[in-house]
Write a protein that holds these residues in place. Structure first.
Motif, PDB file in Angstrom:
ATOM      1  N   PHE A  51     -11.697  -8.173  -3.857  1.00  0.00           N
ATOM      2  CA  PHE A  51     -11.013  -9.453  -3.995  1.00  0.00           C
ATOM      3  C   PHE A  51     -11.113 -10.227  -2.684  1.00  0.00           C
ATOM      4  CE2 PHE A  51      -9.031  -6.451  -6.865  1.00  0.00           C
ATOM      5  CZ  PHE A  51      -8.825  -7.186  -8.031  1.00  0.00           C
ATOM      6  N   HIS A  52     -11.120 -11.562  -2.811  1.00  0.00           N
ATOM      7  CA  HIS A  52     -11.156 -12.414  -1.623  1.00  0.00           C
ATOM      8  C   HIS A  52      -9.767 -12.870  -1.204  1.00  0.00           C
ATOM      9  CE1 HIS A  52     -15.486 -12.653  -1.152  1.00  0.00           C
ATOM     10  NE2 HIS A  52     -15.587 -12.806  -2.445  1.00  0.00           N
ATOM     11  N   SER A  53      -8.753 -12.528  -1.977  1.00  0.00           N
ATOM     12  CA  SER A  53      -7.380 -12.843  -1.592  1.00  0.00           C
ATOM     13  C   SER A  53      -6.461 -11.744  -2.094  1.00  0.00           C
ATOM     14  CB  SER A  53      -6.935 -14.194  -2.171  1.00  0.00           C
ATOM     15  OG  SER A  53      -6.646 -14.091  -3.552  1.00  0.00           O
ATOM     16  N   SER A  54      -5.422 -11.457  -1.302  1.00  0.00           N
ATOM     17  CA  SER A  54      -4.467 -10.437  -1.714  1.00  0.00           C
ATOM     18  C   SER A  54      -3.669 -10.905  -2.926  1.00  0.00           C
ATOM     19  CB  SER A  54      -3.532 -10.098  -0.554  1.00  0.00           C
ATOM     20  OG  SER A  54      -2.848 -11.247  -0.099  1.00  0.00           O
ATOM     21  N   LYS A  55      -3.470 -12.207  -3.058  1.00  0.00           N
ATOM     22  CA  LYS A  55      -2.748 -12.734  -4.213  1.00  0.00           C
ATOM     23  C   LYS A  55      -3.466 -12.362  -5.504  1.00  0.00           C
ATOM     24  CE  LYS A  55      -0.920 -17.011  -6.226  1.00  0.00           C
ATOM     25  NZ  LYS A  55      -0.772 -18.486  -6.057  1.00  0.00           N
ATOM     26  N   ALA A  56      -4.784 -12.535  -5.504  1.00  0.00           N
ATOM     27  CA  ALA A  56      -5.564 -12.179  -6.690  1.00  0.00           C
ATOM     28  C   ALA A  56      -5.522 -10.674  -6.935  1.00  0.00           C
ATOM     29  CB  ALA A  56      -7.007 -12.651  -6.519  1.00  0.00           C
ATOM     30  N   MET A  57      -5.571  -9.896  -5.849  1.00  0.00           N
ATOM     31  CA  MET A  57      -5.563  -8.431  -5.988  1.00  0.00           C
ATOM     32  C   MET A  57      -4.243  -7.941  -6.572  1.00  0.00           C
ATOM     33  SD  MET A  57      -6.443  -5.548  -3.088  1.00  0.00           S
ATOM     34  CE  MET A  57      -5.106  -6.015  -1.976  1.00  0.00           C
ATOM     35  N   TYR A  58      -3.136  -8.432  -6.033  1.00  0.00           N
ATOM     36  CA  TYR A  58      -1.837  -7.995  -6.540  1.00  0.00           C
ATOM     37  C   TYR A  58      -1.538  -8.551  -7.923  1.00  0.00           C
ATOM     38  CZ  TYR A  58      -1.113  -6.510  -1.703  1.00  0.00           C
ATOM     39  OH  TYR A  58      -1.247  -5.915  -0.468  1.00  0.00           O
ATOM     40  N   GLY A  59      -2.247  -9.616  -8.279  1.00  0.00           N
ATOM     41  CA  GLY A  59      -2.103 -10.135  -9.635  1.00  0.00           C
ATOM     42  C   GLY A  59      -2.756  -9.242 -10.679  1.00  0.00           C
ATOM     43  N   ARG A  60      -3.727  -8.423 -10.252  1.00  0.00           N
ATOM     44  CA  ARG A  60      -4.449  -7.529 -11.164  1.00  0.00           C
ATOM     45  C   ARG A  60      -3.984  -6.087 -11.082  1.00  0.00           C
ATOM     46  NH1 ARG A  60      -9.821  -8.824 -12.326  1.00  0.00           N
ATOM     47  NH2 ARG A  60      -9.867  -6.793 -13.392  1.00  0.00           N
ATOM     48  N   LEU A  61      -3.510  -5.674  -9.911  1.00  0.00           N
ATOM     49  CA  LEU A  61      -3.240  -4.254  -9.680  1.00  0.00           C
ATOM     50  C   LEU A  61      -1.811  -4.028  -9.189  1.00  0.00           C
ATOM     51  CD1 LEU A  61      -6.542  -3.410  -7.752  1.00  0.00           C
ATOM     52  CD2 LEU A  61      -6.068  -2.995 -10.187  1.00  0.00           C
ATOM     53  N   HIS A  62      -1.304  -2.863  -9.478  1.00  0.00           N
ATOM     54  CA  HIS A  62       0.023  -2.467  -8.997  1.00  0.00           C
ATOM     55  C   HIS A  62      -0.118  -1.090  -8.334  1.00  0.00           C
ATOM     56  CE1 HIS A  62       4.336  -2.437  -8.655  1.00  0.00           C
ATOM     57  NE2 HIS A  62       4.387  -1.243  -9.222  1.00  0.00           N
ATOM     58  N   PRO A  63      -0.523  -1.071  -7.065  1.00  0.00           N
ATOM     59  CA  PRO A  63      -0.808   0.202  -6.393  1.00  0.00           C
ATOM     60  C   PRO A  63       0.446   0.920  -5.923  1.00  0.00           C
ATOM     61  CG  PRO A  63      -1.083  -1.605  -4.848  1.00  0.00           C
ATOM     62  CD  PRO A  63      -0.780  -2.238  -6.190  1.00  0.00           C
ATOM     63  N   ASP A  64       0.284   2.209  -5.670  1.00  0.00           N
ATOM     64  CA  ASP A  64       1.348   2.980  -5.033  1.00  0.00           C
ATOM     65  C   ASP A  64       1.419   2.684  -3.538  1.00  0.00           C
ATOM     66  OD1 ASP A  64       2.206   4.650  -7.325  1.00  0.00           O
ATOM     67  OD2 ASP A  64       0.156   5.429  -7.190  1.00  0.00           O
ATOM     68  N   ILE A  65       0.246   2.493  -2.939  1.00  0.00           N
ATOM     69  CA  ILE A  65       0.141   2.263  -1.495  1.00  0.00           C
ATOM     70  C   ILE A  65      -0.639   0.970  -1.249  1.00  0.00           C
ATOM     71  CG2 ILE A  65      -0.707   3.156   0.712  1.00  0.00           C
ATOM     72  CD1 ILE A  65      -0.672   5.967  -0.586  1.00  0.00           C
ATOM     73  N   ALA A  66      -0.091   0.095  -0.404  1.00  0.00           N
ATOM     74  CA  ALA A  66      -0.803  -1.112   0.020  1.00  0.00           C
ATOM     75  C   ALA A  66      -1.021  -1.014   1.528  1.00  0.00           C
ATOM     76  CB  ALA A  66      -0.011  -2.362  -0.318  1.00  0.00           C
ATOM     77  N   VAL A  67      -2.285  -1.045   1.947  1.00  0.00           N
ATOM     78  CA  VAL A  67      -2.628  -0.928   3.367  1.00  0.00           C
ATOM     79  C   VAL A  67      -2.960  -2.307   3.911  1.00  0.00           C
ATOM     80  CG1 VAL A  67      -4.153   0.137   5.056  1.00  0.00           C
ATOM     81  CG2 VAL A  67      -3.537   1.395   2.981  1.00  0.00           C
ATOM     82  N   ILE A  68      -2.346  -2.665   5.041  1.00  0.00           N
ATOM     83  CA  ILE A  68      -2.579  -3.955   5.685  1.00  0.00           C
ATOM     84  C   ILE A  68      -3.310  -3.709   6.994  1.00  0.00           C
ATOM     85  CG2 ILE A  68      -1.537  -6.098   6.506  1.00  0.00           C
ATOM     86  CD1 ILE A  68      -1.032  -5.444   3.526  1.00  0.00           C
ATOM     87  N   ALA A  69      -4.582  -4.124   7.074  1.00  0.00           N
ATOM     88  CA  ALA A  69      -5.408  -3.886   8.248  1.00  0.00           C
ATOM     89  C   ALA A  69      -6.080  -5.180   8.690  1.00  0.00           C
ATOM     90  CB  ALA A  69      -6.460  -2.817   7.951  1.00  0.00           C
ATOM     91  N   VAL A  70      -5.286  -6.255   8.760  1.00  0.00           N
ATOM     92  CA  VAL A  70      -5.803  -7.572   9.152  1.00  0.00           C
ATOM     93  C   VAL A  70      -5.455  -7.838  10.616  1.00  0.00           C
ATOM     94  CG1 VAL A  70      -5.633  -8.459   6.803  1.00  0.00           C
ATOM     95  CG2 VAL A  70      -3.667  -8.681   8.338  1.00  0.00           C
ATOM     96  N   ASN A  71      -5.947  -8.961  11.149  1.00  0.00           N
ATOM     97  CA  ASN A  71      -5.618  -9.325  12.519  1.00  0.00           C
ATOM     98  C   ASN A  71      -4.128  -9.618  12.657  1.00  0.00           C
ATOM     99  OD1 ASN A  71      -8.299  -9.095  13.304  1.00  0.00           O
ATOM    100  ND2 ASN A  71      -8.740 -11.262  12.942  1.00  0.00           N
ATOM    101  N   GLU A  72      -3.643  -9.485  13.882  1.00  0.00           N
ATOM    102  CA  GLU A  72      -2.202  -9.576  14.132  1.00  0.00           C
ATOM    103  C   GLU A  72      -1.568 -10.862  13.613  1.00  0.00           C
ATOM    104  OE1 GLU A  72      -3.714  -6.984  17.599  1.00  0.00           O
ATOM    105  OE2 GLU A  72      -4.478  -8.449  16.183  1.00  0.00           O
ATOM    106  N   GLU A  73      -2.282 -11.984  13.741  1.00  0.00           N
ATOM    107  CA  GLU A  73      -1.678 -13.258  13.336  1.00  0.00           C
ATOM    108  C   GLU A  73      -1.430 -13.345  11.839  1.00  0.00           C
ATOM    109  OE1 GLU A  73      -6.131 -14.404  13.985  1.00  0.00           O
ATOM    110  OE2 GLU A  73      -4.691 -12.894  14.704  1.00  0.00           O
ATOM    111  N   ASN A  74      -2.030 -12.433  11.078  1.00  0.00           N
ATOM    112  CA  ASN A  74      -1.853 -12.428   9.628  1.00  0.00           C
ATOM    113  C   ASN A  74      -0.955 -11.290   9.127  1.00  0.00           C
ATOM    114  OD1 ASN A  74      -3.570 -14.703   9.063  1.00  0.00           O
ATOM    115  ND2 ASN A  74      -5.323 -13.387   9.527  1.00  0.00           N
ATOM    116  N   HIS A  75      -0.394 -10.521  10.036  1.00  0.00           N
ATOM    117  CA  HIS A  75       0.428  -9.379   9.629  1.00  0.00           C
ATOM    118  C   HIS A  75       1.635  -9.802   8.803  1.00  0.00           C
ATOM    119  CE1 HIS A  75      -0.878  -5.786  12.350  1.00  0.00           C
ATOM    120  NE2 HIS A  75      -1.915  -6.419  11.823  1.00  0.00           N
TER     121      HIS A  75
END
Length: 346
Positions: free
Chosen positions: A69-93
């Motif tokens: 996916f190119h956006s987390s919004k689209a990803m979370y709209g399709r999937l409901h995971p047990d674990i979500a990992v955030i590994a983006v740059n600090e300004e986007n945390h």
């Protein structure tokens, strides 16, 4: 009965710590979120997300079974995971952490530092509490076997005399513009230095033990280059556990180094990247009637520290209900608060 539940995971940020460090032949592997997730038999990595098209294409080629996916919004709209990992740059945390929390996974794994500043970190913490979603911060040395051994050996070296932590690299320690990106060693890697010292000093055996607080630092050794960029400083503290706690940050070095040196009244521990030395008090071979510190070669950490894989296993154990979170949002904010207080004095 053995728990064989498979937990699903999604990854936001498929770049360096998210994926490519897992390809470094010189690093202890796994060294990325992707490699750590797929190497754990209890986790299924179902999707990756990145706004950079080229980065995502590379990740997709290496992980063909996962959705992209190119956006987390689209990803979370399709999937409901047990674990979500955030590994983006600090300004986007803050943005991505809160988006993940609102998608209601059972656990968010958040890269360090928690956020650009303490205020943003507290917003993430509040969102996690409001939504009932736990956060595990990837301060990896809390899961590393060499630092665990160092912590266990502290009782062997007597009363603490000093703790000196050193971070050396070619990255600037701090410039004014860095407050908007976090792209400086004070925050980017300094968060590991601050958190590791806190971890080593914590009493993890007693839940009622007082919290370790390093505040009101004395700043010395500030070195600025010709562009007024801060390239070196030392921050000094004193506590009831140790009278001399110092963190030195250098952005003048032609090498990368991370080391913590702990001196007690009866021994010394030196631990860091590629560094391990434990020395104990013994009758001196140099002077009659004296004692010296001598390296104990029999006590060494395992060659594989498991720093990344142990963090992911902690996530599984937490979801199984077998363990607490080994690196909490509260821990992460404590480290960030130390660094922010240093920054505010510059």
């Amino acid at each position: 009965m053995k728990n064989e539940t498979i937990y699903t995971a999604v990854l936001t940020g498929c770049g360096r710590i998210g994926y490519s460090l897992g390809l470094d032949p010189k690093r202890e592997q796994p060294a990325s979120h992707t490699a750590s997730l797929i190497s754990n038999p209890r986790i299924q990595l179902t999707a990756g997300c990145d706004t950079d098209r080229k980065t995502l294409e590379i990740w997709e080629k290496a992980n063909p079974a996962a959705m992209t996916f190119h956006s987390s919004k689209a990803m979370y709209g399709r999937l409901h995971p047990d674990i979500a990992v955030i590994a983006v740059n600090e300004e986007n945390h803050k943005k991505e952490a809160i988006a993940a929390i609102k998608a209601h996974p059972r656990l968010v794994i958040l890269e360090k530092p928690v956020a650009l500043n303490v205020d943003e970190a507290l917003e993430i913490k509040q969102a996690s509490e409001n939504e009932g979603v736990a956060i595990l911060v990837n301060h990896e040395r809390r899961f590393s076997a060499d630092y665990a051994l160092a912590k266990n050996l502290l009782s062997k070296i007597g009363r603490l005399q000093y703790i000196h932590g050193t971070l050396c690299s070619g990255m600037a320690v701090y410039t004014r513009g860095d407050k908007n990106t976090g792209a400086c060693s004070l925050f980017h890697d300094g968060t590991h230095l601050a958190d590791t010292i806190l971890y080593l000093m914590e009493n993890t055996e007693d839940e009622n033990a007082p919290e370790i607080e390093l505040s009101k630092p004395t700043i010395t050794g500030i070195f600025r280059d010709n562009e007024n960029t801060i390239r070196q400083l030392s921050s000094h503290y004193s506590s009831s556990l140790c009278p001399d706690i110092t963190m030195t940050f250098s952005g003048r070095s032609k090498f990368f180094g991370f080391e913590i040196d702990i001196l007690g009244t009866e021994g010394r521990i030196q631990v860091g990247n590629g560094i391990w030395k434990y020395s104990g008090r013994t009758e001196s071979s140099l002077y009659t009637g004296f004692y010296s510190l001598e390296e104990n070669h029999a006590i060494r950490p395992p060659k594989r520290t498991g720093y990344f894989s142990n963090m992911i296993q902690n996530a599984v154990d937490y979801l199984d209900g077998k363990a607490g979170i080994g690196s909490t949002i509260k821990n992460g904010i404590a480290a960030l608060r130390i660094l922010e207080e240093i920054k505010n004095q510059l």
